[in-house]
Every structure is written in C-alpha cells, then in structure tokens.
Design a protein around this motif. Structure first.
Motif, PDB file in Angstrom:
ATOM      1  N   VAL A 181     -28.169  31.896  -0.935  1.00 58.98           N
ATOM      2  CA  VAL A 181     -26.897  30.530  -2.070  1.00 58.98           C
ATOM      3  C   VAL A 181     -27.082  29.164  -1.358  1.00 58.98           C
ATOM      4  N   LYS A 182     -27.125  28.287  -2.754  1.00 57.05           N
ATOM      5  CA  LYS A 182     -27.797  26.985  -2.654  1.00 57.05           C
ATOM      6  C   LYS A 182     -26.310  26.158  -2.758  1.00 57.05           C
ATOM      7  N   VAL A 183     -26.438  25.188  -1.665  1.00 53.98           N
ATOM      8  CA  VAL A 183     -25.248  24.437  -1.913  1.00 53.98           C
ATOM      9  C   VAL A 183     -25.041  22.904  -2.356  1.00 53.98           C
ATOM     10  N   GLN A 184     -24.159  22.998  -3.441  1.00 56.20           N
ATOM     11  CA  GLN A 184     -23.980  21.500  -4.527  1.00 56.20           C
ATOM     12  C   GLN A 184     -22.561  20.639  -4.038  1.00 56.20           C
ATOM     13  N   ASN A 185     -23.169  19.290  -3.655  1.00 53.98           N
ATOM     14  CA  ASN A 185     -21.642  18.813  -2.997  1.00 53.98           C
ATOM     15  C   ASN A 185     -21.504  17.260  -3.672  1.00 53.98           C
ATOM     16  N   THR A 186     -20.028  17.153  -4.499  1.00 56.12           N
ATOM     17  CA  THR A 186     -19.588  16.492  -5.466  1.00 56.12           C
ATOM     18  C   THR A 186     -18.599  15.512  -3.852  1.00 56.12           C
ATOM     19  N   VAL A 187     -18.977  14.155  -5.035  1.00 51.20           N
ATOM     20  CA  VAL A 187     -17.930  12.966  -3.824  1.00 51.20           C
ATOM     21  C   VAL A 187     -17.046  12.482  -4.443  1.00 51.20           C
ATOM     22  N   THR A 188     -16.337  12.383  -4.784  1.00 55.30           N
ATOM     23  CA  THR A 188     -14.700  11.462  -5.782  1.00 55.30           C
ATOM     24  C   THR A 188     -14.306  10.211  -4.582  1.00 55.30           C
ATOM     25  N   VAL A 189     -13.174   9.108  -5.044  1.00 56.20           N
ATOM     26  CA  VAL A 189     -12.997   8.434  -3.869  1.00 56.20           C
ATOM     27  C   VAL A 189     -11.690   8.208  -5.011  1.00 56.20           C
ATOM     28  N   ASP A 190     -10.322   7.536  -4.289  1.00 57.64           N
ATOM     29  CA  ASP A 190      -9.325   6.831  -5.005  1.00 57.64           C
ATOM     30  C   ASP A 190      -8.702   5.845  -4.773  1.00 57.64           C
ATOM     31  N   SER A 191      -8.165   4.781  -5.481  1.00 56.90           N
ATOM     32  CA  SER A 191      -7.607   3.535  -4.880  1.00 56.90           C
ATOM     33  C   SER A 191      -7.508   3.362  -3.877  1.00 56.90           C
ATOM     34  N   GLU A 192      -7.085   3.931  -2.873  1.00 54.92           N
ATOM     35  CA  GLU A 192      -7.090   3.704  -1.173  1.00 54.92           C
ATOM     36  C   GLU A 192      -8.361   3.542  -0.565  1.00 54.92           C
ATOM     37  N   ASP A 193      -9.411   3.818  -1.356  1.00 55.61           N
ATOM     38  CA  ASP A 193     -10.295   4.134  -0.486  1.00 55.61           C
ATOM     39  C   ASP A 193     -10.810   5.313  -0.152  1.00 55.61           C
ATOM     40  N   ARG A 194     -10.529   6.820  -0.081  1.00 54.55           N
ATOM     41  CA  ARG A 194      -9.903   7.668   0.757  1.00 54.55           C
ATOM     42  C   ARG A 194     -11.466   8.582   0.004  1.00 54.55           C
ATOM     43  N   TYR A 195     -11.610   9.551   0.391  1.00 48.41           N
ATOM     44  CA  TYR A 195     -13.293   9.914  -0.094  1.00 48.41           C
ATOM     45  C   TYR A 195     -12.662  11.340   0.202  1.00 48.41           C
ATOM     46  N   THR A 196     -13.170  12.371  -0.934  1.00 47.93           N
ATOM     47  CA  THR A 196     -12.769  13.646  -0.796  1.00 47.93           C
ATOM     48  C   THR A 196     -14.363  14.143  -1.284  1.00 47.93           C
ATOM     49  N   VAL A 197     -14.046  14.971  -0.447  1.00 49.63           N
ATOM     50  CA  VAL A 197     -16.085  15.750  -0.706  1.00 49.63           C
ATOM     51  C   VAL A 197     -15.791  17.163  -0.973  1.00 49.63           C
ATOM     52  N   LYS A 198     -16.606  17.685  -1.703  1.00 47.67           N
ATOM     53  CA  LYS A 198     -16.524  19.445  -2.477  1.00 47.67           C
ATOM     54  C   LYS A 198     -17.371  19.481  -2.111  1.00 47.67           C
ATOM     55  N   SER A 199     -17.829  21.168  -1.434  1.00 47.04           N
ATOM     56  CA  SER A 199     -18.874  20.995  -0.969  1.00 47.04           C
ATOM     57  C   SER A 199     -19.152  22.350  -1.616  1.00 47.04           C
ATOM     58  N   ASN A 200     -19.622  23.184  -2.486  1.00 48.09           N
ATOM     59  CA  ASN A 200     -20.298  24.231  -3.261  1.00 48.09           C
ATOM     60  C   ASN A 200     -21.114  25.176  -2.748  1.00 48.09           C
ATOM     61  N   LEU A 201     -20.793  26.447  -2.784  1.00 43.08           N
ATOM     62  CA  LEU A 201     -21.710  27.807  -2.691  1.00 43.08           C
ATOM     63  C   LEU A 201     -22.205  28.334  -3.594  1.00 43.08           C
ATOM     64  N   ILE A 202     -23.015  28.056  -4.215  1.00 43.33           N
ATOM     65  CA  ILE A 202     -23.621  28.601  -5.616  1.00 43.33           C
ATOM     66  C   ILE A 202     -24.417  29.660  -5.074  1.00 43.33           C
ATOM     67  N   GLY A 203     -24.487  31.079  -6.800  1.00 43.25           N
ATOM     68  CA  GLY A 203     -25.100  32.104  -6.333  1.00 43.25           C
ATOM     69  C   GLY A 203     -24.959  32.710  -6.834  1.00 43.25           C
ATOM     70  N   ASN A 204     -25.237  34.066  -6.966  1.00 44.93           N
ATOM     71  CA  ASN A 204     -25.434  34.959  -8.304  1.00 44.93           C
ATOM     72  C   ASN A 204     -24.409  36.406  -7.471  1.00 44.93           C
ATOM     73  N   ALA A 205     -23.410  36.098  -8.275  1.00 45.61           N
ATOM     74  CA  ALA A 205     -22.313  37.452  -7.230  1.00 45.61           C
ATOM     75  C   ALA A 205     -22.707  38.335  -7.642  1.00 45.61           C
ATOM     76  N   SER A 206     -22.710  39.386  -6.419  1.00 41.97           N
ATOM     77  CA  SER A 206     -22.334  40.651  -6.533  1.00 41.97           C
ATOM     78  C   SER A 206     -21.589  41.279  -5.659  1.00 41.97           C
ATOM     79  N   LYS A 207     -21.716  42.765  -5.516  1.00 49.26           N
ATOM     80  CA  LYS A 207     -20.944  43.413  -4.348  1.00 49.26           C
ATOM     81  C   LYS A 207     -21.401  43.266  -3.032  1.00 49.26           C
ATOM     82  N   ASP A 208     -22.632  43.610  -3.150  1.00 49.76           N
ATOM     83  CA  ASP A 208     -23.193  42.743  -1.394  1.00 49.76           C
ATOM     84  C   ASP A 208     -22.559  41.821  -0.451  1.00 49.76           C
TER      85      ASP A 208
END
Length: 381
Positions: A181-208
């Motif tokens: 798998v690989k990692v993909q991050n996104t960062v957003t900031v609101d009006s109060e200067d608070r940050y939200t970081v989302k880190s996604n695991l990206i890959g091909n889904a399989s039963k294994d």
C-alpha cells in the motif's frame, strides 16, 4: 537665581534618569488547551510608589485592547469584562511582581496580553506578552466506506488527526504491507487556524488484506507522548466456498450446518433439493433438519449470500432400509464362512499330499548298492 536654576535642572535630570531606568519585563508563553497559563510580568529598577497594575488583552475575537484585571497597591483585585474566576493574581506586590494565572485555557484565549505598571509620578510602564495556545488533535482511524475486494487504488483505511494547532504529524507503521500500500496525506485549516490531517492508505483491495494489522502513529506538541492507534483492515467480499457438515443424528432426524467465508457474514441461507423435485426447503437459517427415511434420499444444496454475491454447496444423502441392512449382514457372514471353509479345505488337501509322499518313501525298498547312494543322493525326497 543662577543657583536656583541649576538646582531645578539637576533635579530634572535625576528624575529623567530614574524614569529611563524603570523597565517592565515579561515572557511569552505557550500552553496546551485545557491547562493553566502562567503570564509573568515584573517591574524592575522602580523606586517610586506603585498605584495599580492593569492587565489588558486583544484576541482574534476582540482585536482591540480590553481591560480584564486591575490590582491596586493594597492587593485588591478588580475583575472586568467577564473573565472573573478564570484569572487569578499570582504575583507579589512587594517585589513588583504582577504575574497572573489564566485557568483552563481555550483557543479563544490566544492573543497578546499587556501588563501595565502605574508608578507615581513617573507614569505607566508596560510590556506585551504573546500567549500561544496549542490544541492537541482528535485522532480516529477507520473508513467512511469499506473497501470491496476487486477495487483498485481505493482507500483501505484513513487516520484523521482533526482540529489541532499546530498541525499534527501522522505516520503509519505497516509492517509486511510496506510494499503493498501507499500513503496519501491531505491537510485543511479552518477559520480558527486549527488543522486537520487525513492520511489515507491506498491500495488494491483483496481478500488477503482482510484482518491485516496496521498502526497509525500521531505526534503533536500538545500530546504528552506519541499516540499509537492499532487498526485491523476491513475488506468486504462475497461468500467463497460453501461447506456443509453434519451436526449428528438426533433420533429419527439428522441436522446439517452450512458455513462459508464471507465479509460481512452471510445475510441469507437457502436450503433446497435437486431431486426428485427441485424445490426450496427453508431460508434464513444456516441449519437444516432431515428425516432419516428413504424418502429423504437425494442431493441437497445450501445457497449462501451477502450484499456482494452468493455461493452454493451441495451434499448427497442416502438412508439404508432395514432389509438392505439385513441383506448386507447376511452376505458378510456367508462370505466369512466360505472363506474359513476354503482355508480348512486347503489345509486338508495339503496334509493328504504330504501323507501320501511319506507312505511311498516308507514302502520303497532300499538297494544295497546303488549308483545314487554312491553319489550320496537320497532318491526318496
């Protein structure tokens, strides 16, 4: 007159020197939301009497300086503009320490605080103190929509460090899945200067990949230690091979169980017969009870399904009649008796042959001179 003028000039210079020597010092601070903040402020080199210490602040919500606490020379505290119990005088007037404690700090308390010493007759002296509030993240791990086996390049899991100030650092500990798998991050900031970081695991889904273990690791200055969250990948897939097993006889009936590997667990089980008539026997449960009679003989099936697909398993049931059972035992006993008789007959025939040969050897005369005996050969062998 000249002497009097020089005296005034000398006094003015002394007063000016004393004014220039007075300083108010403070220290900027950083505090984690929910903790108490100690705002240090002190006047030094002051020889004139203190009248009041005044505190002001300006924040993002109120960008102009606003008084919130006044401390008189006698130590009396006057709270202004609603802070009241949140702020306490924590200094010492004897040494011109005007420090305060701000309790249960929130992000709204971040701003610039001004400490003002009113000293008579020199005038007010002040300094500005910057208070920064750091907010630890709210961390969750999961998926909005479960990955389905066969999906390519989809999100297998998401680790979210939300509403943090400053932004949190989010990493993954993947173990054996590092190359899968690989990692993909996104960062957003609101009006109060608070940050939200989302880190996604990206890959091909399989039963294994289902039930594989991963770990989200979050660091932030507002956290006392590194935060580690374990997560088990949840990959959905349709039923695989269907297994039908016997739960044993229960008197005149037998119970069969139907099982399969699927995620989520199967939502429906349908039992049926192929012969003599193709028909459904039951649905909704994973067990089937069959009468132990010849009329129950034949092939059966169990159809299993969830929202992603279905699979089927089958069995053949055969119940012997009492006549068939007796016939089988009779044939077994006859075969056993026949085998014993044959064995005894063979033993008797062998005994007869040996006995005949021995009699012939005993009755045959032995010549006194024989070429065979000269050669050392016994002819009755």
């Amino acid at each position: 007159m000249v002497g009097t003028g020089l005296t005034w000039i000398f006094q003015f210079l002394l007063c000016f020197a004393s004014i220039k020597a007075i300083k108010v010092i403070g220290r900027d601070g950083t505090v984690t939301a929910g903790d108490d903040a100690q705002l240090f402020c002190e006047a030094i080199e002051a020889t004139e009497p203190l009248t009041t210490i005044r505190w002001q602040r300006r924040t993002k919500k109120k960008p102009t300086n606003t008084d919130f606490l006044v401390i008189t020379s006698s130590g009396k505290e006057e709270h202004i503009n609603g802070l009241r119990d949140q702020v306490k005088f924590a200094g010492n007037l004897a040494v011109l320490d005007g420090s305060i404690r701000l309790g249960n700090v929130t992000l709204l308390d971040e701003g610039i605080y001004t400490c003002i010493f009113s000293i008579f007759p020199s005038g007010p002296y002040k300094t500005e103190i910057h208070l920064r509030v750091q907010v630890p993240p709210v961390v969750t791990v999961g998926t909005d929509v479960p990955a389905v086996a066969g999906d390519t390049g989809g999100i297998l899991a998401t680790c979210t460090a939300a509403n943090a100030k400053p932004a949190a650092e989010v990493l993954w500990s993947l173990g054996a899945l590092n190359n899968t798998v690989k990692v993909q991050n996104t960062v957003t900031v609101d009006s109060e200067d608070r940050y939200t970081v989302k880190s996604n695991l990206i890959g091909n889904a399989s039963k294994d990949l289902n039930q594989k273990k991963v770990q989200c690791v979050v660091t932030h200055p507002g956290l006392k230690q590194e935060l580690e969250l374990n997560y088990t990948l949840d990959i959905h897939y349709p039923p695989q091979v269907v297994y039908i097993s016997s739960a044993g006889d229960q008197g005149e009936t037998r119970e069969f169980l139907c099982a399969t590997d699927a995620n989520p667990k199967p939502t429906n089980f349908t039992w049926g017969r192929y012969f003599p008539v193709n028909k459904t026997l039951s649905s909704g449960v994973n067990s089937l009870i069959v009468q132990l009679t010849p009329g129950s003989n034949g092939p059966y099936y169990c159809l299993v399904s969830n929202q992603y697909g279905e699979a089927v398993g089958s069995l053949y049931m055969y119940v012997k009649t009492s006549t068939e059972s007796k016939t089988c035992w009779t044939l077994f006993i006859l075969t056993l008796v026949a085998g014993v008789c044959c064995f005894l007959f063979w033993k008797f025939e062998l005994f007869q042959r040996v006995n005949k040969i021995l009699r012939q050897c005993i009755s045959q005369p032995v010549p006194t001179e024989s070429p065979d005996r000269e050669e050392g050969i016994d002819t009755c062998m």
